[in-house]
Motif scaffolding. Structure first.
Motif, PDB file in Angstrom:
ATOM      1  N   GLN A  62       0.810  -1.215   0.000  1.00  0.00           N
ATOM      2  CA  GLN A  62       0.000   0.000   0.000  1.00  0.00           C
ATOM      3  C   GLN A  62       0.846   1.269   0.000  1.00  0.00           C
ATOM      4  N   LEU A  63       1.979   1.257   0.703  1.00  0.00           N
ATOM      5  CA  LEU A  63       2.702   2.498   0.968  1.00  0.00           C
ATOM      6  C   LEU A  63       4.046   2.653   0.253  1.00  0.00           C
ATOM      7  N   SER A  64       4.565   1.600  -0.344  1.00  0.00           N
ATOM      8  CA  SER A  64       5.886   1.688  -0.966  1.00  0.00           C
ATOM      9  C   SER A  64       5.867   2.635  -2.165  1.00  0.00           C
ATOM     10  N   LYS A  65       6.911   3.420  -2.269  1.00  0.00           N
ATOM     11  CA  LYS A  65       7.060   4.342  -3.399  1.00  0.00           C
ATOM     12  C   LYS A  65       7.922   3.733  -4.510  1.00  0.00           C
ATOM     13  N   VAL A  66       8.415   2.506  -4.266  1.00  0.00           N
ATOM     14  CA  VAL A  66       9.174   1.782  -5.289  1.00  0.00           C
ATOM     15  C   VAL A  66       8.454   0.463  -5.565  1.00  0.00           C
ATOM     16  N   PRO A  67       8.716  -0.158  -6.710  1.00  0.00           N
ATOM     17  CA  PRO A  67       8.090  -1.446  -7.003  1.00  0.00           C
ATOM     18  C   PRO A  67       8.421  -2.485  -5.924  1.00  0.00           C
ATOM     19  N   VAL A  68       7.455  -3.366  -5.679  1.00  0.00           N
ATOM     20  CA  VAL A  68       7.626  -4.424  -4.680  1.00  0.00           C
ATOM     21  C   VAL A  68       7.568  -5.776  -5.385  1.00  0.00           C
ATOM     22  N   TYR A  69       8.595  -6.575  -5.177  1.00  0.00           N
ATOM     23  CA  TYR A  69       8.635  -7.945  -5.687  1.00  0.00           C
ATOM     24  C   TYR A  69       8.276  -8.838  -4.500  1.00  0.00           C
ATOM     25  N   MET A  70       7.107  -9.467  -4.561  1.00  0.00           N
ATOM     26  CA  MET A  70       6.639 -10.255  -3.431  1.00  0.00           C
ATOM     27  C   MET A  70       6.671 -11.742  -3.769  1.00  0.00           C
ATOM     28  N   VAL A  71       7.320 -12.508  -2.900  1.00  0.00           N
ATOM     29  CA  VAL A  71       7.418 -13.953  -3.071  1.00  0.00           C
ATOM     30  C   VAL A  71       6.272 -14.594  -2.294  1.00  0.00           C
ATOM     31  N   PRO A  72       5.399 -15.350  -2.986  1.00  0.00           N
ATOM     32  CA  PRO A  72       4.269 -15.956  -2.274  1.00  0.00           C
ATOM     33  C   PRO A  72       4.728 -17.084  -1.348  1.00  0.00           C
TER      34      PRO A  72
END
Length: 167
Positions: free
Chosen positions: A147-157
């Protein structure tokens, strides 16, 4: 485009999996990798227990030196786990890691502060901490970061979650 990344770890069960993704991304983009682990502040109960057993001077010493020692030990544990996971052939990957930081505070805020302070181009996180069950689509910290990151987020499920759904 991606020159530096921040890998936020909870040091949980799936941390090695997320670390592998972080190192693969760093290798792919020839990017610097920073690692951060947030330690929740000591709760009121723990603080009151310490106050019961330590005098004011010992308590102040614990807060200034004891916490630094604990944090330094956690930082070393993170580096040791990387070395153990990667083995001898992973020495080049270890050189990509510019810093390991263990900081006290609310995990999502600590991570967002480090993203800004380090001016990284990508944030790498897992979808859950080690304590969250499969019934929750995303963990609290992952949700806040998305919700709050100003950079792309790579999320590992979370792998276990996918396995349960496949049944």
């Amino acid at each position: 485009m991606i020159r530096s990344m921040l890998y936020a770890t909870d040091l949980g069960l799936y941390a090695p999996l997320v670390m592998q993704h972080a190192l693969a991304m760093a290798r792919t983009f020839n990017a610097d990798l920073y690692v951060v682990h947030a330690v929740e502040p000591m709760g009121l109960f723990a603080e009151s227990v310490l106050q019961s057993y330590l005098d004011e001077q010992a308590l102040n010493e614990f807060h200034s030196q004891g916490l630094k020692t604990v944090i330094a030990n956690i930082e070393q544990r993170v580096l040791d786990s990387f070395r153990e996971e990667l083995g001898d052939e992973g020495e080049q990957d270890l050189l990509r890691i510019r810093a390991v930081r263990v900081l006290q505070g609310d995990p999502s805020q600590v991570i967002l502060d480090q993203v800004q302070k380090l001016s990284v181009d990508l944030l790498i996180v897992g979808s859950h901490s080690h304590g969250v069950g499969a019934e929750t689509p995303l963990g609290r910290t992952a949700t806040r970061l998305l919700q709050l990151s100003k950079v792309p987020v790579y999320m590992v499920p979370l792998v276990e979650r996918r396995r349960r759904e496949d049944r």
